[in-house]
Design a protein around this motif. Sequence first.
Motif, PDB file in Angstrom:
ATOM      1  N   SER A 187      36.705  48.760  31.311  1.00 43.57           N
ATOM      2  CA  SER A 187      36.975  47.692  30.355  1.00 43.57           C
ATOM      3  C   SER A 187      38.316  47.065  30.651  1.00 43.57           C
ATOM      4  O   SER A 187      39.225  47.711  31.174  1.00 43.57           O
ATOM      5  CB  SER A 187      36.955  48.243  28.932  1.00 43.57           C
ATOM      6  N   HIS A 188      38.422  45.781  30.333  1.00 50.18           N
ATOM      7  CA  HIS A 188      39.734  45.128  30.409  1.00 50.18           C
ATOM      8  C   HIS A 188      40.407  45.125  29.051  1.00 50.18           C
ATOM      9  O   HIS A 188      41.526  44.679  28.915  1.00 50.18           O
ATOM     10  CB  HIS A 188      39.574  43.698  30.925  1.00 50.18           C
ATOM     11  N   ARG A 189      39.692  45.619  28.033  1.00 41.88           N
ATOM     12  CA  ARG A 189      40.287  45.663  26.694  1.00 41.88           C
ATOM     13  C   ARG A 189      40.954  47.020  26.518  1.00 41.88           C
ATOM     14  O   ARG A 189      40.350  47.970  26.036  1.00 41.88           O
ATOM     15  CB  ARG A 189      39.203  45.475  25.641  1.00 41.88           C
ATOM     16  N   GLU A 231      42.685  45.613  38.119  1.00 44.22           N
ATOM     17  CA  GLU A 231      42.604  44.169  37.969  1.00 44.22           C
ATOM     18  C   GLU A 231      41.228  43.665  38.411  1.00 44.22           C
ATOM     19  O   GLU A 231      40.458  44.412  39.005  1.00 44.22           O
ATOM     20  CB  GLU A 231      43.662  43.506  38.853  1.00 44.22           C
ATOM     21  N   ASN A 232      41.009  42.385  38.186  1.00 40.19           N
ATOM     22  CA  ASN A 232      39.782  41.772  38.700  1.00 40.19           C
ATOM     23  C   ASN A 232      39.743  41.933  40.208  1.00 40.19           C
ATOM     24  O   ASN A 232      40.740  41.699  40.877  1.00 40.19           O
ATOM     25  CB  ASN A 232      39.732  40.274  38.389  1.00 40.19           C
ATOM     26  N   GLY A 233      38.600  42.324  40.673  1.00 32.95           N
ATOM     27  CA  GLY A 233      38.455  42.448  42.121  1.00 32.95           C
ATOM     28  C   GLY A 233      39.061  43.716  42.680  1.00 32.95           C
ATOM     29  O   GLY A 233      39.145  43.878  43.894  1.00 32.95           O
ATOM     30  N   LYS A 240      36.228  48.129  40.983  1.00 35.71           N
ATOM     31  CA  LYS A 240      35.630  49.033  39.995  1.00 35.71           C
ATOM     32  C   LYS A 240      34.109  48.961  40.017  1.00 35.71           C
ATOM     33  O   LYS A 240      33.415  49.975  40.168  1.00 35.71           O
ATOM     34  CB  LYS A 240      36.131  48.675  38.579  1.00 35.71           C
ATOM     35  N   SER A 241      33.596  47.743  39.874  1.00 35.72           N
ATOM     36  CA  SER A 241      32.136  47.591  39.835  1.00 35.72           C
ATOM     37  C   SER A 241      31.519  48.027  41.157  1.00 35.72           C
ATOM     38  O   SER A 241      30.466  48.665  41.188  1.00 35.72           O
ATOM     39  CB  SER A 241      31.752  46.141  39.548  1.00 35.72           C
ATOM     40  N   THR A 242      32.201  47.701  42.234  1.00 33.66           N
ATOM     41  CA  THR A 242      31.669  48.067  43.547  1.00 33.66           C
ATOM     42  C   THR A 242      31.540  49.588  43.668  1.00 33.66           C
ATOM     43  O   THR A 242      30.507  50.094  44.123  1.00 33.66           O
ATOM     44  CB  THR A 242      32.590  47.526  44.657  1.00 33.66           C
ATOM     45  N   LEU A 243      32.568  50.302  43.220  1.00 25.19           N
ATOM     46  CA  LEU A 243      32.531  51.755  43.295  1.00 25.19           C
ATOM     47  C   LEU A 243      31.352  52.300  42.486  1.00 25.19           C
ATOM     48  O   LEU A 243      30.610  53.181  42.934  1.00 25.19           O
ATOM     49  CB  LEU A 243      33.855  52.328  42.776  1.00 25.19           C
TER      50      LEU A 243
HETATM   51  N1  LIG Z   1      28.102  41.145  46.580  1.00 21.64           N
HETATM   52  C1  LIG Z   1      29.355  40.855  46.993  1.00 21.64           C
HETATM   53  N2  LIG Z   1      29.528  40.083  48.076  1.00 21.64           N
HETATM   54  C2  LIG Z   1      30.767  39.784  48.510  1.00 21.64           C
HETATM   55  N3  LIG Z   1      31.898  40.226  47.951  1.00 21.64           N
HETATM   56  C3  LIG Z   1      31.795  41.011  46.859  1.00 21.64           C
HETATM   57  C4  LIG Z   1      30.521  41.362  46.334  1.00 21.64           C
HETATM   58  N4  LIG Z   1      30.701  42.139  45.250  1.00 21.64           N
HETATM   59  C5  LIG Z   1      32.045  42.271  45.120  1.00 21.64           C
HETATM   60  N5  LIG Z   1      32.706  41.596  46.083  1.00 21.64           N
HETATM   61  C6  LIG Z   1      34.158  41.530  46.283  1.00 21.64           C
HETATM   62  O1  LIG Z   1      34.623  42.854  46.278  1.00 21.64           O
HETATM   63  C7  LIG Z   1      35.853  42.943  45.573  1.00 21.64           C
HETATM   64  C8  LIG Z   1      35.701  43.967  44.464  1.00 21.64           C
HETATM   65  O2  LIG Z   1      34.823  43.448  43.465  1.00 21.64           O
HETATM   66  P1  LIG Z   1      34.385  44.233  42.168  1.00 21.64           P
HETATM   67  O3  LIG Z   1      33.308  43.456  41.525  1.00 21.64           O
HETATM   68  O4  LIG Z   1      34.113  45.636  42.499  1.00 21.64           O
HETATM   69  O5  LIG Z   1      35.690  44.155  41.293  1.00 21.64           O
HETATM   70  P2  LIG Z   1      35.934  44.689  39.827  1.00 21.64           P
HETATM   71  O6  LIG Z   1      37.024  45.641  39.915  1.00 21.64           O
HETATM   72  O7  LIG Z   1      34.680  45.139  39.204  1.00 21.64           O
HETATM   73  O8  LIG Z   1      36.453  43.364  39.142  1.00 21.64           O
HETATM   74  P3  LIG Z   1      36.154  42.765  37.683  1.00 21.64           P
HETATM   75  O9  LIG Z   1      37.115  43.396  36.782  1.00 21.64           O
HETATM   76  O10 LIG Z   1      36.435  41.310  37.838  1.00 21.64           O
HETATM   77  O11 LIG Z   1      34.735  43.048  37.357  1.00 21.64           O
HETATM   78  C9  LIG Z   1      36.166  41.545  45.082  1.00 21.64           C
HETATM   79  O12 LIG Z   1      37.061  40.956  45.992  1.00 21.64           O
HETATM   80  C10 LIG Z   1      34.839  40.837  45.144  1.00 21.64           C
HETATM   81  O13 LIG Z   1      35.030  39.461  45.384  1.00 21.64           O
END
Ligand SMILES: Nc1ncnc2c1ncn2[C@@H]1O[C@H](COP(=O)(O)OP(=O)(O)OP(=O)(O)O)[C@@H](O)[C@H]1O
Lengths: 290, 505, 337, 337
Positions: B198-200, B39-41, B44-47
């Motif tokens: 992807s979310h698609r 899901e969002n948040g 994924k992107s963080t990893l």
């Molecule tokens: N630079 C940042 N500063 C503070 N919090 C962050 C930062 N980057 C990500 N987060 C938080 O870390 C969590 C994970 O975010 P991330 O962007 O990795 O999610 P995601 O799985 O990629 O979501 P999405 O599908 O919306 O892209 C979220 O709660 C986000 O708000």
Amino acid sequence: SSDTGTSNQGSEGGNYKVYLITMDQMDQHWVTVDGGAKKAAEELGNVDYTWLAPDVKDDAKQIESINNAIAGGADAILLAANGPTAVTSALREAEAEGVKIVYVDSPADFPAVQTLATDNEAAGKIAGIEMLEALKGKSVTSGKIGIVNVNASTASTVAREKGFRSAFEGTVFEILETQYGDGDAARSKDIAANYITEGVVGIFGGNEGSTVGTGNAIKEAGGEVIGVGFDKSDTILQLIKEGHLLATMSQNPDVMGYEGVKTAVKVLEGNTIDKDYVDTGVSVIKKDSL
Amino acid sequence: MDNYIVELENVCKKFPGVKALDHVSFKLKSGEVLALLGENGAGKSTLMKILSGVYTRDQGIMKIFGEAIDDMNPVKAQELGIAIIHQELNMCDHLTVAQNIFLGREVTKKGVLSEKEMNDEGGKILKGLNMNIDPETIVGDLSVSKQQMVEIAKALSTKAKILIMDEPTSALTSKEIGDLFTIIKRLKNEGHGIVYISHRLEELQYIVDRVMILRDGQYITSMDYKDTSLREIISYMVGREITEKFPRIDKNVKEKILEVKNLNAGKMVRDINFSLYEGEIVGIAGLMGAGRTETTRALFGANPMESGEIIIDGVEVKINKPIDAIKSGIVLVPEDRKKDGLCTKLSIRDNIALPNLDIIANKLGIVNRKKEEEMTTSSVENLDIRLANTEIDADSLSGGNQQKVVVGKWLVRNSRVVIFDEPTRGIDVASKVEIYNLMNELKSQGIGVLFVSSEMPEILGISDRILVMADGRITKELDIKEATQDIILEYATKFDRKIKEGMEA
Amino acid sequence: MENKKIPSKLRRLFSKRGMGQVVTVTIGLLVLIIVFGILNPNFFSNRNISNLLRQIAPIILIGIGQSYVLITGNIDLSIGSVVGMSCMISATLMTKGMNPWLAVGVTYISALAIGLLNGQLISKAKLPAFIATLGTMTIARGIAQIVNNNYNTDSIGPGAEGFRNFFYYGKTFGLYNTIWIALALWMVFNFLLSRTRTGRHIYAVGSNIHAAHLSGVSISSTITKAYLVSSVCSATVGLVMTAISGMGTMDAGTTYELYAVAASVIGGVSTLGGQGILLGTIIGASIWGVLQNGLQFAGAPVAIRNIVIGIIVIISVLLDIVVRANKNKAKKVKVKA
Amino acid sequence: MENKKIPSKLRRLFSKRGMGQVVTVTIGLLVLIIVFGILNPNFFSNRNISNLLRQIAPIILIGIGQSYVLITGNIDLSIGSVVGMSCMISATLMTKGMNPWLAVGVTYISALAIGLLNGQLISKAKLPAFIATLGTMTIARGIAQIVNNNYNTDSIGPGAEGFRNFFYYGKTFGLYNTIWIALALWMVFNFLLSRTRTGRHIYAVGSNIHAAHLSGVSISSTITKAYLVSSVCSATVGLVMTAISGMGTMDAGTTYELYAVAASVIGGVSTLGGQGILLGTIIGASIWGVLQNGLQFAGAPVAIRNIVIGIIVIISVLLDIVVRANKNKAKKVKVKA
Ligand SMILES: Nc1ncnc2c1ncn2[C@@H]1O[C@H](COP(=O)(O)OP(=O)(O)OP(=O)(O)O)[C@@H](O)[C@H]1O
Ligand SMILES: Nc1ncnc2c1ncn2[C@@H]1O[C@H](COP(=O)(O)OP(=O)(O)OP(=O)(O)O)[C@@H](O)[C@H]1O
Ligand SMILES: [Mg+2]
Ligand SMILES: [Mg+2]
């Protein structure tokens, strides 16, 4: 070291607090006034002497300095007024507090114990006459003359310019629009160089920076143009020695500071001052007087 | 088991107030496409940013090609053969395509840039992607989808063995998506390891070998794609079953609210005519660049209108500025929430109050704080926006919750027409359903909903009526009963035909 | 969630971006005051306090104007020149015999014209604020010079004593009028900024101009209003200058725009827009004023004064950055616990 | 597509963002020159031309420095103070008897220290450039004042004639050395900006700092390099100032940072970063210099000059905006047809 800022002499109790307030802290001129004042304070031994100066020439800031001096418990203020009108109300407040006022260099339109100053307008006129005579000596009887000044708001330099212009009344010399270089030697040099290109026969510099700029421009152009200026600094003397400047009007700032403090203390000690105006004089410095 | 090219173990990452990653382990083999889902948040992107050296991990082990890496940074990641296409566009608008592709890795001869070499090389890479772009074009002059393709070209040009794609298709046209998939397959066969986010979920079937699922910063599971189903994936992502992907409620059409006649605004909005009734959802379908966004912006007064009539409840209204539209009951939820939707430095309260100050301020313009508080609270509760309190900055929310704030600020006023432009872009399945429910809720309240989307399934799943746009015109109006993907696509590409006709003529 | 107990008003106040900075610099201000008080026993004298407050007042005023503009994400470089222009216009008219209060009116109108020009150039013609106000800075200074034919004016004369007392020399309830004027304008503009639609719009435009536009905010009128506020503040300072000197000086206010930026920024207003409160501007202006006054008393030469002030500007913003980073760290720990 | 015939080099040159502005202002410059030439027959005299070029040279130099910094999306307010500081340091050392060329070396090192500080404060400590350089502006001015104990220096003496000729009074191939120095630095820095990786990175950082970072560009070293270039340019101008006057003046260079912004911006460098070329900076500096020189000859009072220059700054940027808007319209029409 803060020797340019303040110096406190003598024991705590019973000393007279004397403040020197100049237009700014930049010119060597003020430093010399301060030097004279400091010397007098040292000799007298019963004076707490402080030099307060705004960071730039600005009426409002000078008034702030006056207010600060009053707030600091001044017994006397030596003031070089940036403009004659601007500071009068602040001085009225000072007077109401019993503060004695002595003008050095430039008086304001407000009665004071004494004024120790050069008559700037008269000195300017002398500069003009010097130039006129030098031109006559080269049998130049007409032509354009340029003026490099600081700005249009500093009373003393404006008065010098006025006096300078008055020396040319009745001649056919054309005095050009004054150009302002903020007393910046480099900018003044550009202005003077432009005048020379325009074919002037003489250039007048209204203060130290303007005069240095004028001298350097003439030096470079090859010495046909007559340059006269104001203030005495090492560089200006050098330019005169080398023959690039004809003359500079030198005031005696050390005398102003020295005598100013003496006058202030005299009146604080309850003595009467007989002269309310002391012309500290202007000396014309030329190559042969060096 | 030795051919793992990436191994992450027990990686943790905290952000202020958020545990973005909580002991997550991750492995990638060469020659596989791994879908990273959540899901969002979910993190994924963080990893992936940790893997590519954008963020440093708080804790955990990282091995690349079997070698332990202590501290990573973007340059080192590049040297190790890791390339990432970020979720957001990262282009220097002022530089050319080739300059962007080679940024940070410029080709030089004796310290002097070799522009020609870079242009030639860049041209080759673009051709390989089936793209017809002059490498000397200034990137800022390209459309968003072209910029995204340049971004992909840039990642490919590094010849990295490990390729991370974070939502690469969210801004691409279907043809471009096709081209991208061809390339992904080729790279896979050449032994690259690819992480695909992807979310698609419909896309996964074409390329993916394995999926790995994150939820709330924690590793949930991973499995081979062929052994699972979308249903199962979704339930792992969400933590529960999602019964209905496209909840639909009956429409109860009454009065005509909005009528648009001969609307023209720039080259992308030509002769637009349509009507909208109380209690219906009208979807606007079309390809990227069809002019849907511009149409909604013109309708909302955000872009200047050249000619045309806008009639609300039978009365013509003049809309020159957004405020005119808002006053006549038309509101817009823009497609780019970070850029157009939120004041990220302001609080949630400020954001929700902003367009509603006419309601909560008195005649002198003084804001009634009590009303403001009530409005904010009710909005947060109605939309179930998850936040610590309403005074926190908007940019501290996750994407989905940010989107809810953007929607929420409009729902507290009694609008007649709500326009959603790509409301589900970059939003996870569960949040998507919430947004559909929201639209349905509006529909049942008798509000007219306009809904722009590039995702065919949701257009078909939610709309009552569909307008298809191509080249700035409405090329077809379809009732939901007659609409299929093929028909929509046919009319959405009408503009290509027009060019052909033009060229033949 | 643990915040639930804190009353919402306080929470709102302290969650305001820039509030942290305000707290930090208030402590800094107190330290400065104590240090100067120890260095100089006269510092706490009644006379010096009221004198000091009167010196700070103009900086508060220009700080308010600059803060408004900075919060919209722009900058106003014309402040100093508008001060000079207002000083010269008012004084020239008075020396020409115009009723002082009428002259005050004309001065405000002229200053507002510059503010309007700034606002329109930036919001309508889309000029970067730095350029637009660099241009009007030069133009307004030119007007200041030309209005009395390139000379400072003569004395505005005894007929203007009332005017001079109103703006500077008079006292009301024991405090100089200048201080009251600054406080009054501060209260008006603080209310406007924190409690009204216009204020909200100013923050929104500075935070995200696109989002503000799409929320129905008129960008051009919001930006223009901020510049008009700045002009009103500058004109007021210009009038104070005329009152101080009893004459018009062409280079009054030179570099005040930078003092204004310094006061705002020290007080927590961000030059990037969207952030800051006017309470901070007062503190920032006070730090500036206390430093100038205290260092002058301490006999520090101008050079030292410059260096100290430069360092303080840098440190106060650095502090803000460090404090914010630490706050975030603290938050993290809490979450973990 | 119809562009295909134009050689790619030319096309590349003209597609550079900012090139349109360069063409426009070059025309403006020619018009100015013709007007002043008609107004004043002396204008085209040999003497005035070489004099004029020499007056423009320092503005070109500070313009180069400011352009570098502006292209990275920052600003350098410390330029004028670094000029003053360099002037005072070099002159003080010479009056103390140091070999002039050694003094030149020390001057460059001190100026580079300020540039380094600027770069680090902005890129490492993340201070907004406006604040960081406002701070160093005050600090550098303080150093200029303190270095000779709050005095302008004495004459640097006859021992420094070689130095003075090198930087100002001497001529080479019939042109003043100052002009050659400006040209040489322009060529070096133009090459660096347009043909090397560092230059490319400078544009990238100004265009999108985030993208540049992710592409492996070192933000801090890029920004720092830009500030170092600016320091080198300012120090050179400071040395020219010392050479001109033969002494050190504490307030040399005051407000030069704004002239530098004006020259850059008139020449098409954007204050928003990422855009501009140094050819434009030369033209911008020339317009500035020709105006100053020509208006003096025309006998215009300073007030008029200020107003004219303010208007020209605004108009030249307005022009750029209008021209670009029209270009876009033209593009749109093309697509449609
Ligand atoms: N630079 C940042 N500063 C503070 N919090 C962050 C930062 N980057 C990500 N987060 C938080 O870390 C969590 C994970 O975010 P991330 O962007 O990795 O999610 P995601 O799985 O990629 O979501 P999405 O599908 O919306 O892209 C979220 O709660 C986000 O708000
Ligand atoms: N501000 C702008 N300046 C120039 N061109 C623009 C601008 N905004 C959009 N365009 C162009 O106008 C066209 C229409 O784009 P727009 O995004 O509005 O279409 P859309 O159908 O809504 O597509 P999407 O699916 O991306 O929302 C595109 O070619 C785009 O590149
Ligand atoms: Mg993501
Ligand atoms: Mg769109």
